[in-house]
Design a protein around this motif. Structure first.
Motif, short mmCIF file in Angstrom:
data_model
loop_
_atom_site.label_atom_id
_atom_site.label_comp_id
_atom_site.label_asym_id
_atom_site.label_seq_id
_atom_site.Cartn_x
_atom_site.Cartn_y
_atom_site.Cartn_z
N VAL A 259 0.86 -1.19 0.00
CA VAL A 259 0.00 0.00 0.00
C VAL A 259 0.89 1.23 0.00
CG1 VAL A 259 -1.77 1.31 1.22
CG2 VAL A 259 -1.84 -1.19 1.24
N ILE A 260 0.61 2.19 -0.90
CA ILE A 260 1.36 3.45 -0.97
C ILE A 260 0.38 4.60 -0.75
CG2 ILE A 260 2.84 4.92 -2.38
CD1 ILE A 260 3.67 2.44 -3.93
N GLN A 261 0.72 5.50 0.19
CA GLN A 261 -0.11 6.64 0.52
C GLN A 261 0.69 7.93 0.39
OE1 GLN A 261 -0.92 4.62 4.42
NE2 GLN A 261 -2.91 5.64 4.18
N SER A 262 -0.03 9.02 0.17
CA SER A 262 0.59 10.34 0.20
C SER A 262 0.63 10.84 1.64
CB SER A 262 -0.21 11.32 -0.66
OG SER A 262 0.17 12.65 -0.39
N LYS A 263 1.76 11.39 2.06
CA LYS A 263 1.85 11.97 3.41
C LYS A 263 1.05 13.26 3.49
CE LYS A 263 5.41 11.64 5.99
NZ LYS A 263 6.74 11.79 6.61
N LYS A 264 0.83 13.89 2.34
CA LYS A 264 0.13 15.18 2.32
C LYS A 264 -1.34 15.03 2.66
CE LYS A 264 -0.46 16.98 -1.77
NZ LYS A 264 -0.17 17.66 -3.05
N THR A 265 -1.97 13.97 2.16
CA THR A 265 -3.41 13.81 2.33
C THR A 265 -3.81 12.47 2.95
OG1 THR A 265 -3.64 12.87 0.12
CG2 THR A 265 -3.82 15.27 0.32
N ASN A 266 -2.84 11.57 3.15
CA ASN A 266 -3.12 10.19 3.58
C ASN A 266 -3.93 9.43 2.54
OD1 ASN A 266 -1.74 10.16 6.04
ND2 ASN A 266 -3.47 11.07 7.13
N TYR B 99 3.28 18.37 -5.06
CA TYR B 99 3.06 17.10 -5.76
C TYR B 99 2.68 16.01 -4.74
CZ TYR B 99 4.66 19.22 -10.08
OH TYR B 99 4.76 20.02 -11.18
N THR B 100 3.46 14.97 -4.61
CA THR B 100 3.04 13.86 -3.75
C THR B 100 3.08 14.21 -2.27
OG1 THR B 100 5.30 13.00 -3.69
CG2 THR B 100 3.85 12.14 -5.41
N GLY B 101 3.91 15.18 -1.89
CA GLY B 101 3.99 15.54 -0.47
C GLY B 101 4.59 14.46 0.39
N GLY B 102 5.47 13.65 -0.18
CA GLY B 102 6.06 12.54 0.57
C GLY B 102 5.20 11.29 0.46
N LEU B 103 5.78 10.14 0.79
CA LEU B 103 5.09 8.86 0.65
C LEU B 103 5.20 8.01 1.91
CD1 LEU B 103 6.39 7.82 -2.90
CD2 LEU B 103 4.18 8.87 -2.38
N ILE B 104 4.16 7.23 2.15
CA ILE B 104 4.19 6.16 3.14
C ILE B 104 4.05 4.84 2.38
CG2 ILE B 104 3.04 5.04 5.08
CD1 ILE B 104 4.36 7.49 5.99
N ILE B 105 5.03 3.96 2.50
CA ILE B 105 4.99 2.66 1.84
C ILE B 105 4.84 1.58 2.91
CG2 ILE B 105 6.23 1.03 0.36
CD1 ILE B 105 7.73 3.39 -0.84
N THR B 106 3.76 0.80 2.82
CA THR B 106 3.49 -0.24 3.81
C THR B 106 3.48 -1.61 3.13
OG1 THR B 106 2.11 1.30 5.06
CG2 THR B 106 1.93 -1.03 5.63
N LEU B 107 4.29 -2.52 3.64
CA LEU B 107 4.35 -3.89 3.15
C LEU B 107 3.69 -4.81 4.16
CD1 LEU B 107 8.11 -3.95 2.01
CD2 LEU B 107 6.12 -3.18 0.70
N HIS B 108 2.67 -5.54 3.76
CA HIS B 108 2.00 -6.51 4.62
C HIS B 108 2.60 -7.89 4.34
CE1 HIS B 108 -1.41 -3.79 5.81
NE2 HIS B 108 -0.97 -3.18 4.73
N LEU B 109 2.98 -8.60 5.39
CA LEU B 109 3.71 -9.86 5.23
C LEU B 109 2.78 -11.06 5.16
CD1 LEU B 109 6.75 -9.25 7.62
CD2 LEU B 109 6.54 -8.76 5.17
N ASN B 110 3.19 -12.05 4.40
CA ASN B 110 2.47 -13.31 4.23
C ASN B 110 2.60 -14.19 5.46
OD1 ASN B 110 0.82 -14.14 2.08
ND2 ASN B 110 2.55 -14.20 0.66
N ASN B 111 1.59 -15.04 5.70
CA ASN B 111 1.74 -16.05 6.76
C ASN B 111 2.70 -17.15 6.29
OD1 ASN B 111 0.15 -18.44 5.64
ND2 ASN B 111 -1.37 -16.81 5.52
N GLU B 112 3.28 -17.83 7.24
CA GLU B 112 4.35 -18.79 6.94
C GLU B 112 3.90 -19.94 6.04
OE1 GLU B 112 5.89 -16.38 10.20
OE2 GLU B 112 3.95 -17.33 9.81
N SER B 113 2.67 -20.39 6.17
CA SER B 113 2.21 -21.52 5.34
C SER B 113 2.00 -21.11 3.89
CB SER B 113 0.92 -22.11 5.92
OG SER B 113 -0.10 -21.13 5.99
N SER B 114 2.06 -19.81 3.61
CA SER B 114 2.03 -19.34 2.22
C SER B 114 3.43 -19.08 1.69
CB SER B 114 1.21 -18.04 2.12
OG SER B 114 -0.15 -18.28 2.40
N VAL B 115 4.43 -19.20 2.55
CA VAL B 115 5.81 -18.94 2.16
C VAL B 115 6.59 -20.25 2.01
CG1 VAL B 115 7.99 -17.85 2.85
CG2 VAL B 115 5.82 -16.67 3.24
#
Length: 521
Positions: A113-120, A217-233
């Motif tokens: 998920v990628i969000q703008s810091k300016k507006t969320n 412009y973008t006003g900075g970014l928030i990048i969030t990585l959600h991790l997989n459960n182990e049985s999917s890895v």
């Protein structure tokens, strides 16, 4: 052209350093034993973000159910070559534990998920990231290229995985060797402990032009990585364990990411760069839909509501293939016993105006009339396999046309360097029969999980020249005739009663204005 490039390396906002306490790793980033999300903050500033330079780096540590790190020992090096032993029970733990052979450590990422810091405001959201990334990576490199050092940075080896995996998910021994304590007094807490990785983040917004980070412009970014459960890895080496082959159990196996960093470059723009900067960009986006195949003749219909669709990619997993340590969810096989399929737009066959057939198949008459009276026959167990099938399992359903059409749907063109070979499909097909409930040799494991395929069904609308199709209030239909859930004795009895999950990825162009941050699909 920017006159200055500034390298950066940032830690996550929610960083919680991994530590080795009581013979196990705690904290760090992990779905089960640490933080299940990784969040980075790229601040607003009068600079440009060089998106193509962005890399996620760190160290990957696999822990067994004890839990303790999986590591090389002097004792088990002698058994490194053991792939499927019986009574000796000397297959090593790191041979039994397997990650995705196509994208390795990138399989731990489930959602971005990628969000703008300016507006969320949410600028991009990609679900089921790991499966599409694995599929695409498999079509970018061939078997030999996977062996090269620059590609092994994601800890995978493609079609070589069966021989290489044990070297990619283990950790070095920390005992005293030659009178010297490995890693010194720090031991497992050393910053050098763990398998190093470095991977790109394959999201359309981060694979485009450089992004201006100023508040205009973008006003900075928030990048969030959600991790997989182990049985999917993780998955076991074999789907079925032999009676005389007790192996390490994977239930409870976990991973930990430590020293995670987001690394890349800032660009200092010139006035000319700013004056020529394009606020409206065209992104190579993708959307994910899900359906299923429950019978031998199945129809799936979608109304994507997308204006510029480049291609539609359908891949298949058995209903017990995901979230299961005993199955490899990155084994992309065609629908079981595929006979034919057709695709349509608004109830008219398109882009092919004909039925795409796989011949020979389990219902067809073959040219070899001296075996089986000209009929291709398969038995429901290894002992009964005969005729043209012995040693030619991949030929039981020939799919040259379907294979080419699928490649074009995924990559937009015919590619010369890829791992999706006939040999790969043959090995995957043979493993299905090898996993029968009563194979001749019950002492060893059967049904290899390290022979994953790279097949599916797809439609390419670009025709190699960037054409697109409008699917706003318009329908896409896929009809498949196969042996799914047929109980046919000609098909593997480990799969012929399963339904299949159909993951559909729609490749499309989307437009975004980097000042207003409005997106048009």
């Amino acid at each position: 052209m920017p006159f200055k490039k500034l390298n950066f390396s940032m830690s996550p906002l929610n960083d919680n350093p991994a530590s080795f306490v009581g013979a196990t790793f705690t904290n760090g980033f992990s779905h089960s034993r640490g933080q299940p999300t990784i969040k980075f903050s790229i601040p607003a500033q009068e600079l440009m973000l060089d998106t193509k330079s962005l890399m996620l780096s760190g160290q990957f540590i696999v822990q067994n159910p004890t839990p303790a790190p999986v590591q090389t020992t002097i004792a088990n090096v002698a058994n490194y070559s053991v792939n499927n032993d019986s009574a000796a029970n000397n297959m090593t733990e790191n041979t039994q534990i397997n990650t995705s052979q196509w994208n390795g450590v990138a399989s731990v990422i489930d959602k971005v998920v990628i969000q703008s810091k300016k507006t969320n405001q949410e600028l991009a959201s990609v679900i089921n990231y790991s499966q599409y990334d694995a599929l695409k990576t498999g079509y970018m490199y061939n078997k030999d290229e996977y062996k090269q050092v620059p590609l092994i940075r994601n800890l995978c080896a493609g079609a070589n995985h069966g021989a290489v995996n044990r070297h990619l998910n283990n950790n070095p021994e920390t005992s005293v060797v030659g009178g010297v304590a490995q890693f010194g007094a720090q031991g497992q807490n050393s910053k050098f402990y763990g398998q190093f990785f470095s991977i790109p983040i394959d999201v359309a917004l981060l694979q485009n032009q450089s992004l201006l980070l100023s508040n205009n412009y973008t006003g900075g970014l928030i990048i969030t990585l959600h991790l997989n459960n182990e049985s999917s890895v993780f998955c076991t080496r074999h789907r079925r364990t032999g009676t005389a082959q007790p192996l390490p159990v994977l239930d409870g196996t976990t991973y930990t990411l430590k020293n995670v960093k987001l690394e890349g470059k800032y660009l200092s723009p010139t006035p000319e760069d700013l004056s020529s900067y394009q606020s409206n960009v065209l992104l190579n986006s993708r959307q994910n839909l899900i359906n299923d195949i429950v019978s031998t003749e199945n129809s799936s219909t979608y109304t994507p509501q997308l204006q510029m669709v480049k291609g539609i990619v359908n891949v298949y997993n058995d209903d017990n293939q995901t979230n299961n340590f005993n199955e490899n969810q990155f084994n992309f096989r065609r629908p079981l016993g595929l006979i034919e399929y057709q695709q349509a737009k608004n109830n008219v066959r398109f882009p092919q105006d004909f039925v795409v057939k796989s011949l020979p198949n389990t219902e067809s008459v073959t040219e070899n009339t001296s075996i089986g009276s000209g009929v291709l026959t398969l038995a429901g167990n290894n002992a009964g396999r005969n005729g043209i099938i012995v040693g030619q399992e991949g030929m039981a359903s020939c799919d040259v046309e379907a294979r080419l059409l699928f490649m074009k749907s995924l990559m937009g063109r015919k590619v010369g360097h890829h791992s999706a070979t006939i040999e790969l499909s043959k090995n995957a097909y043979a493993s299905d029969y090898d996993a029968e409930t009563a194979p001749p040799d019950t002492a060893t494991g059967t049904g290899s999980n390290v022979d994953g395929d790279l097949m599916g069904i797809g439609a390419d609308y670009t025709n190699g020249i960037g054409m697109v199709q409008n699917f706003v209030n318009q329908d896409y239909e896929l009809r498949v005739k196969s042996g799914v859930n047929s109980l046919s004795v000609d098909l593997s009895n480990q799969r012929n009663s399963n339904i299949e999950v159909q993951e559909t990825f729609l490749r499309n162009f989307s437009q975004m204005n980097l000042q207003s941050l409005q997106k048009v699909m």
